[in-house]
Write an enzyme that holds these catalytic residues in place. Structure first.
Site, mmCIF file in Angstrom:
data_model
loop_
_atom_site.group_PDB
_atom_site.id
_atom_site.type_symbol
_atom_site.label_atom_id
_atom_site.label_comp_id
_atom_site.label_asym_id
_atom_site.label_seq_id
_atom_site.Cartn_x
_atom_site.Cartn_y
_atom_site.Cartn_z
ATOM 1 N N HIS A 1 14.392 -29.483 66.622
ATOM 2 C CA HIS A 1 15.277 -28.321 66.581
ATOM 3 C C HIS A 1 16.305 -28.568 65.471
ATOM 4 O O HIS A 1 16.659 -29.718 65.211
ATOM 5 C CB HIS A 1 15.975 -28.235 67.941
ATOM 6 C CG HIS A 1 16.785 -27.001 68.178
ATOM 7 N ND1 HIS A 1 18.059 -26.857 67.692
ATOM 8 C CD2 HIS A 1 16.508 -25.873 68.860
ATOM 9 C CE1 HIS A 1 18.540 -25.683 68.079
ATOM 10 N NE2 HIS A 1 17.623 -25.058 68.786
ATOM 11 N N ASP B 1 16.650 -35.940 72.315
ATOM 12 C CA ASP B 1 17.142 -34.580 72.528
ATOM 13 C C ASP B 1 16.477 -34.054 73.798
ATOM 14 O O ASP B 1 15.298 -33.715 73.804
ATOM 15 C CB ASP B 1 16.761 -33.725 71.307
ATOM 16 C CG ASP B 1 17.038 -32.242 71.526
ATOM 17 O OD1 ASP B 1 17.401 -31.845 72.655
ATOM 18 O OD2 ASP B 1 16.868 -31.473 70.561
ATOM 19 N N GLN C 1 15.527 -29.453 76.408
ATOM 20 C CA GLN C 1 14.502 -28.705 77.151
ATOM 21 C C GLN C 1 13.964 -29.473 78.351
ATOM 22 O O GLN C 1 13.186 -28.930 79.130
ATOM 23 C CB GLN C 1 13.337 -28.339 76.231
ATOM 24 C CG GLN C 1 13.688 -27.385 75.110
ATOM 25 C CD GLN C 1 14.104 -26.016 75.625
ATOM 26 O OE1 GLN C 1 13.755 -25.602 76.733
ATOM 27 N NE2 GLN C 1 14.865 -25.291 74.828
ATOM 28 N N LYS D 1 21.238 -24.627 79.729
ATOM 29 C CA LYS D 1 19.784 -24.533 79.872
ATOM 30 C C LYS D 1 19.314 -25.057 81.223
ATOM 31 O O LYS D 1 18.125 -25.036 81.527
ATOM 32 C CB LYS D 1 19.090 -25.327 78.758
ATOM 33 C CG LYS D 1 19.288 -24.711 77.369
ATOM 34 C CD LYS D 1 18.426 -25.422 76.357
ATOM 35 C CE LYS D 1 18.907 -25.216 74.934
ATOM 36 N NZ LYS D 1 18.462 -23.948 74.342
ATOM 37 N N CYS E 1 14.721 -21.964 65.728
ATOM 38 C CA CYS E 1 15.497 -23.069 65.157
ATOM 39 C C CYS E 1 14.624 -24.270 64.823
ATOM 40 O O CYS E 1 15.056 -25.421 64.919
ATOM 41 C CB CYS E 1 16.632 -23.507 66.086
ATOM 42 S SG CYS E 1 17.842 -22.237 66.375
#
Ligand SMILES: Cc1ncc(COP(=O)(O)O)c(C=O)c1O
Lengths: 152, 420
Positions: free
Chosen positions: B135, B213, B216, B239, B377
């Site tokens: 991303h 990261d 998600q 999220k 992104c």
């Protein structure tokens, strides 16, 4: 069934997006400008042959959604023979139409098919992108234009 | 192994997924005359009533500044703020709550590491290893760092439409110049679940610092920083059913303690002189100024809520829906699907032949189906795949199979509409 949608995607728009007119580079272009929408990656290059202030020939290349492509296609059809001043005046009319839905007068002609865009605020930039590029082209500006210059 | 499967199948049966929908006020509305089908969960999740209530309670009863006052309300606000930190530590299984820094979100967490750790540790000639599916928020901060320090970026390639990391290239990329390896756990545009524990282990053996990261993954599957073995891990509250504006950065204690502050101000200091300041220990050193206080408190409620359902259960549900959606879409003609065929997380990206992603999203929206269209992104990844954008459906536990059926019907309709 598809009320607002058929307003947005009028047959003329679908037709132009599938078989865009003047969809080519012009070898003898003396003006080119690029338009880019960083949000979706749509990008077009406008090629114009100008004789003084008058557009003698115009073409485009690039890729994007049905709305932006049809807008570029119909724009090239409309602008042949127009002067720089006329192009800028039309830009303002089209801009007004796609943001308010108001079709002002006969001058707008075929471009009236884009009036439905105003019901889809997220898509206004798509319709207006090629217009930014063509204004930059007739003004002889070099740097690529982006829809982020748009305050809608 | 068998016993484990039986237990999770059992616990899964006991969850009434339909009834969880009642916890989400926003889901019960019509959009353009159709029942809302919210398939944009990778962008942000919806919020359950318990989270909304936690925010309201905080503002109606406990609101005050933290770590400053000695009055009752300030004590309550501070206790709530620090309890959320301890909860976040448990949520991703860190050794100590001191390894949890509150941030604005994943993006800010990564920027913090790039500034505070990267600024101190990178020099010209060093390399930062990323993957091609990052991303922008796990890419641009490293580009900026590279510009500041003279370090170089290198990328672990993606295999193509299937969207897997090409692990055969890893050995040749993990050279001694590499100082940091930053990778996405679950790809927001492909749904790929990367083998982060394995990647971190291989990096660690070479003394390379790792950052995961988890934007998600944190709310969609069990995420255990200890088991992954990373040095840093970042995620966003919004999220995972929490409020916007709050995020979590995990940093291994030794690393956090050795990092200089990246922003100065109140809250992060021990003593300030006109010319010299001493700073608090981590994590407070990295939280300058009055923080978002309601954010952690809302996030605390969200983490409790998710673990009440069980993130292992949530992941199975996500995978089932995504697998089903993928199968149904794969039956259509003139469609290009992205991401792994099996084992994908709750994300399905696709392109219809001769229909731009934005046109897909506009028509779906008129049917009440919220999708996302664009580059998500991940522009470098899109370019690598030779595309500008995709349309994306992304799922969460409150989505249903019936919604997927309806979505696929809408996709068929879109194909007809633009073919006509
Ligand atoms: C994989 C991934 N990383 C990072 C981010 C950035 O998260 P945020 O915008 O909450 O900082 C996102 C979400 O947009 C994401 O999907």
């Amino acid at each position: 069934m598809f009320d607002d949608l058929t307003d947005l995607y009028q047959q003329v728009i679908l037709d132009h997006s599938k078989s865009p007119r003047n969809f080519h580079k012009l070898a003898n272009a003396n003006r080119t400008a690029q338009g880019h929408n960083p949000l979706c990656g749509d990008h077009y290059t406008i090629y114009a042959v100008m004789d003084g202030d008058v557009i003698k020939d115009i073409g485009f290349q690039g890729a994007g959604c049905a709305i932006s492509k049809a807008s570029a296609s119909i724009l090239t059809d409309t602008l042949k023979g127009k002067t720089k001043t006329e192009v800028k005046a039309l830009f303002d009319k089209v801009h007004d139409m796609v943001t308010t839905g108001k079709v002002n007068d006969g001058e707008i002609g075929k471009l009236a098919v884009f009036a439905g865009v105003h019901k889809f605020p997220a898509r206004v930039k798509c319709a207006i992108l090629p217009w930014h590029a063509v204004v930059a082209a007739v003004e002889g500006r070099q740097e690529p234009v982006t829809t982020e210059m748009e305050d809608t | 192994m068998i016993a484990e499967t039986t237990i999770s199948t059992l616990s899964k049966k006991m969850i009434d997924w339909e009834s969880l929908r009642a916890d989400f006020p926003i889901l019960h509305q019509k959009v353009h005359g159709h029942p809302l089908i919210y398939f944009d969960n990778a962008a942000t999740s919806q919020k359950p009533r318990v989270v909304i209530d936690a925010l309201r309670n905080y503002y109606e009863r406990d609101n005050a500044n933290v770590h400053r006052g000695i009055h009752e309300l300030s004590n309550r606000a501070t206790a709530g703020y620090e309890a959320a930190r301890a909860r976040a530590a448990k949520f991703i299984n860190t050794r100590s709550a001191d390894e949890i820094v509150f941030t604005r979100g994943t993006t800010e967490g990564i920027n913090l590491v790039a500034h505070a750790w990267g600024g101190k540790n990178l020099k010209p000639g060093d390399k930062i290893l990323l993957t091609e599916m990052e991303h922008h928020s796990n890419l641009v901060p490293w580009q900026l760092l590279a510009e500041r320090t003279g370090a170089k970026l290198v990328y672990l390639p993606v295999t193509g439409d299937e969207g897997l990391l090409d692990l055969s290239k890893l050995d040749s990329l993990l050279t001694k110049e590499v100082k940091l390896f930053a990778m996405v756990h679950i790809s927001n545009s492909l749904g790929t679940v990367n083998p982060v524990a394995e990647l971190c282990e291989r990096a660690r053996k070479l003394g390379i610092v790792t950052l995961v990261d988890a934007a998600q993954s944190a709310g969609h599957c069990p995420v255990d920083a200890g088991q992954i073995g990373c040095d840093f891990l970042a995620f966003s509250g919004h999220k995972i059913c929490g409020p916007t504006g709050i995020g979590v950065l995990y940093g291994r204690q030794e690393l956090l303690e050795a990092m200089p502050p990246w922003q100065g101000g109140g809250e992060m200091i021990l003593s300030v002189d006109f010319f010299k300041t001493t700073y608090k220990h981590a994590p407070h050193r990295f939280e300058a100024g009055t923080p978002d206080i309601s954010g952690p408190i809302g996030l605390h409620a969200a983490m409790d809520y998710l673990d009440g359902i069980g993130r292992d259960n949530i992941f199975k549900h996500d995978q089932e829906l995504a697998g089903y959606a993928y199968e149904q879409l794969a039956r259509l003609t003139n469609i290009r699907l992205f991401g792994p065929k099996t084992g994908r997380a709750g994300v399905v990206s696709f392109l219809l032949k001769d229909v731009h992603a934005h046109d897909v999203v506009t028509v779906a929206d008129q049917r009440g189906v919220a999708l996302r269209g664009g580059h998500h992104c991940t522009q470098p990844l899109m370019r690598k795949l030779g595309i500008e954008s995709t349309a994306r459906a992304s799922f969460y536990f409150y989505n249903t199979k019936a919604e997927v059926d309806r979505f696929v019907e809408v996709v068929r309709e879109i194909q007809k509409f633009f073919a006509g």
